[in-house]
Design a protein around this motif. Sequence first.
Motif, PDB file in Angstrom:
ATOM      1  N   SER A 166      13.484  -3.175  -7.045  1.00 28.97           N
ATOM      2  CA  SER A 166      13.547  -3.998  -5.830  1.00 28.97           C
ATOM      3  C   SER A 166      12.991  -3.175  -4.668  1.00 28.97           C
ATOM      4  CB  SER A 166      15.003  -4.407  -5.572  1.00 28.97           C
ATOM      5  OG  SER A 166      15.110  -4.988  -4.299  1.00 28.97           O
ATOM      6  N   ILE A 167      11.727  -3.418  -4.352  1.00 26.84           N
ATOM      7  CA  ILE A 167      11.049  -2.585  -3.347  1.00 26.84           C
ATOM      8  C   ILE A 167      10.383  -3.480  -2.305  1.00 26.84           C
ATOM      9  CG2 ILE A 167       9.319  -0.770  -2.959  1.00 26.84           C
ATOM     10  CD1 ILE A 167       9.478  -0.067  -5.935  1.00 26.84           C
ATOM     11  N   LYS A 168      10.557  -3.118  -1.019  1.00 25.21           N
ATOM     12  CA  LYS A 168       9.801  -3.736   0.067  1.00 25.21           C
ATOM     13  C   LYS A 168       9.035  -2.629   0.775  1.00 25.21           C
ATOM     14  CE  LYS A 168      13.112  -7.462   0.830  1.00 25.21           C
ATOM     15  NZ  LYS A 168      13.945  -8.231   1.738  1.00 25.21           N
ATOM     16  N   PHE A 169       7.940  -2.999   1.406  1.00 20.18           N
ATOM     17  CA  PHE A 169       7.178  -2.017   2.188  1.00 20.18           C
ATOM     18  C   PHE A 169       7.094  -2.515   3.617  1.00 20.18           C
ATOM     19  CE2 PHE A 169       3.430  -0.353   4.216  1.00 20.18           C
ATOM     20  CZ  PHE A 169       3.486   0.991   3.904  1.00 20.18           C
ATOM     21  N   MET A 170       7.505  -1.688   4.575  1.00 25.18           N
ATOM     22  CA  MET A 170       7.464  -2.111   5.972  1.00 25.18           C
ATOM     23  C   MET A 170       6.579  -1.192   6.804  1.00 25.18           C
ATOM     24  SD  MET A 170      10.561  -2.652   8.657  1.00 25.18           S
ATOM     25  CE  MET A 170      11.505  -3.603   7.494  1.00 25.18           C
ATOM     26  N   CYS A 171       5.573  -1.786   7.439  1.00 20.33           N
ATOM     27  CA  CYS A 171       4.749  -1.028   8.377  1.00 20.33           C
ATOM     28  C   CYS A 171       4.717  -1.809   9.681  1.00 20.33           C
ATOM     29  CB  CYS A 171       3.341  -0.813   7.838  1.00 20.33           C
ATOM     30  SG  CYS A 171       2.427  -2.343   7.550  1.00 20.33           S
ATOM     31  N   ILE A 172       4.148  -1.231  10.721  1.00 13.54           N
ATOM     32  CA  ILE A 172       4.068  -1.937  12.001  1.00 13.54           C
ATOM     33  C   ILE A 172       2.666  -2.536  12.164  1.00 13.54           C
ATOM     34  CG2 ILE A 172       4.206  -1.665  14.519  1.00 13.54           C
ATOM     35  CD1 ILE A 172       6.506   0.357  14.008  1.00 13.54           C
ATOM     36  N   ILE A 173       1.639  -1.703  11.964  1.00 15.19           N
ATOM     37  CA  ILE A 173       0.257  -2.205  12.048  1.00 15.19           C
ATOM     38  C   ILE A 173      -0.413  -1.999  10.698  1.00 15.19           C
ATOM     39  CG2 ILE A 173      -1.998  -1.912  13.154  1.00 15.19           C
ATOM     40  CD1 ILE A 173      -0.582  -1.071  15.691  1.00 15.19           C
ATOM     41  N   ALA A 174      -1.113  -3.032  10.239  1.00 13.39           N
ATOM     42  CA  ALA A 174      -1.798  -2.953   8.949  1.00 13.39           C
ATOM     43  C   ALA A 174      -3.279  -3.249   9.125  1.00 13.39           C
ATOM     44  CB  ALA A 174      -1.185  -3.962   7.970  1.00 13.39           C
ATOM     45  N   ALA A 175      -4.106  -2.555   8.364  1.00 10.26           N
ATOM     46  CA  ALA A 175      -5.545  -2.870   8.300  1.00 10.26           C
ATOM     47  C   ALA A 175      -5.756  -3.833   7.134  1.00 10.26           C
ATOM     48  CB  ALA A 175      -6.342  -1.597   8.076  1.00 10.26           C
ATOM     49  N   PRO A 176      -6.710  -4.765   7.265  1.00 11.22           N
ATOM     50  CA  PRO A 176      -6.959  -5.695   6.159  1.00 11.22           C
ATOM     51  C   PRO A 176      -7.274  -4.966   4.850  1.00 11.22           C
ATOM     52  CG  PRO A 176      -8.218  -6.326   8.122  1.00 11.22           C
ATOM     53  CD  PRO A 176      -7.568  -5.014   8.433  1.00 11.22           C
ATOM     54  N   GLU A 177      -7.985  -3.829   4.964  1.00  7.81           N
ATOM     55  CA  GLU A 177      -8.338  -3.053   3.760  1.00  7.81           C
ATOM     56  C   GLU A 177      -7.086  -2.566   3.041  1.00  7.81           C
ATOM     57  OE1 GLU A 177      -9.449  -2.709   6.842  1.00  7.81           O
ATOM     58  OE2 GLU A 177     -11.532  -2.030   6.925  1.00  7.81           O
ATOM     59  N   GLY A 178      -6.100  -2.106   3.828  1.00 11.54           N
ATOM     60  CA  GLY A 178      -4.856  -1.578   3.243  1.00 11.54           C
ATOM     61  C   GLY A 178      -4.035  -2.683   2.600  1.00 11.54           C
ATOM     62  N   ILE A 179      -3.994  -3.834   3.262  1.00  8.59           N
ATOM     63  CA  ILE A 179      -3.223  -4.961   2.698  1.00  8.59           C
ATOM     64  C   ILE A 179      -3.813  -5.361   1.357  1.00  8.59           C
ATOM     65  CG2 ILE A 179      -2.647  -7.394   3.010  1.00  8.59           C
ATOM     66  CD1 ILE A 179      -2.418  -6.911   5.973  1.00  8.59           C
ATOM     67  N   LYS A 180      -5.154  -5.449   1.320  1.00 13.87           N
ATOM     68  CA  LYS A 180      -5.821  -5.881   0.080  1.00 13.87           C
ATOM     69  C   LYS A 180      -5.531  -4.885  -1.057  1.00 13.87           C
ATOM     70  CE  LYS A 180     -10.300  -7.605  -1.342  1.00 13.87           C
ATOM     71  NZ  LYS A 180     -11.451  -6.801  -1.650  1.00 13.87           N
ATOM     72  N   HIS A 181      -5.709  -3.598  -0.729  1.00 15.97           N
ATOM     73  CA  HIS A 181      -5.510  -2.554  -1.737  1.00 15.97           C
ATOM     74  C   HIS A 181      -4.064  -2.571  -2.251  1.00 15.97           C
ATOM     75  CE1 HIS A 181      -5.991   1.110  -3.878  1.00 15.97           C
ATOM     76  NE2 HIS A 181      -5.398   1.899  -3.011  1.00 15.97           N
ATOM     77  N   PHE A 182      -3.105  -2.619  -1.318  1.00  8.25           N
ATOM     78  CA  PHE A 182      -1.694  -2.536  -1.707  1.00  8.25           C
ATOM     79  C   PHE A 182      -1.261  -3.770  -2.500  1.00  8.25           C
ATOM     80  CE2 PHE A 182       2.889  -2.965  -1.109  1.00  8.25           C
ATOM     81  CZ  PHE A 182       3.308  -1.697  -1.499  1.00  8.25           C
ATOM     82  N   THR A 183      -1.627  -4.951  -2.023  1.00 12.19           N
ATOM     83  CA  THR A 183      -1.143  -6.170  -2.701  1.00 12.19           C
ATOM     84  C   THR A 183      -1.829  -6.358  -4.063  1.00 12.19           C
ATOM     85  OG1 THR A 183      -2.679  -7.506  -1.401  1.00 12.19           O
ATOM     86  CG2 THR A 183      -0.425  -7.390  -0.605  1.00 12.19           C
TER      87      THR A 183
END
Length: 209
Positions: free
Chosen positions: A154-171
């Motif tokens: 059961s893991i969540k990831f919380m950031c404040i500002i995200a780059a579209p590149e990072g969201i794509k890579h992580f998801t």
Amino acid sequence: MDNVTVFTHPLVQHKISMLRDINTGCKEFRELIEEVAMLMAYDALSDLPLEEVEITTPITSTTASVLSGKKMAIVPILRAGLGMVNGILALVPSAKVGHIGLYRDHVTLEAQNYYCKLPDDIENRKVIILDPMLATGNSAVAAANMLKEAGCTSIKFMCIIAAPEGIKHFTNIHPDVQLYCACIDEKLNENGYIVPGLGDAGDRIFGTK
Ligand code: URA
């Protein structure tokens, strides 16, 4: 994207504009990171389960709701993630805190692990990974890998500002990990910094550089 939640609350957006401002000093920056983390956690934890217990008030006996289910752990990615810890502990003081140390190789931008200390029972806890900036996503992916290797489900990831590149890579790599952010910025620059971003979050929290 179902597994990405963006917090659009005006209080959070206002505080993020202050974070972005180059004239915001170290003390205020640190306080703002903590406040934004707390406001985000308030919403991100709205799915925590409750159970009914019997209690006695000064007036009568009654049933009351208390948190139930798995205990929590928060895991900041060193060092900028540390800035978010106290904001979340203000809401969940019983959470245990693990630490994952990752640095970015300045040439490859790959995450290199140099430290990992997690609670013994981490696999039985709901985990929130903390890092104010999701840039390439390499550190976030590496941290989620380490927690899954430790048995966390059961893991969540919380950031404040995200780059579209990072969201794509992580998801792409961790579609089962819900990602929370407050802003999706335009892009990464050639040095791996988020544009417009807020600069180096670790340096601004700790007053280095
Ligand atoms: N880490 C930061 O602190 N800032 C960025 O813009 C990207 C990664």
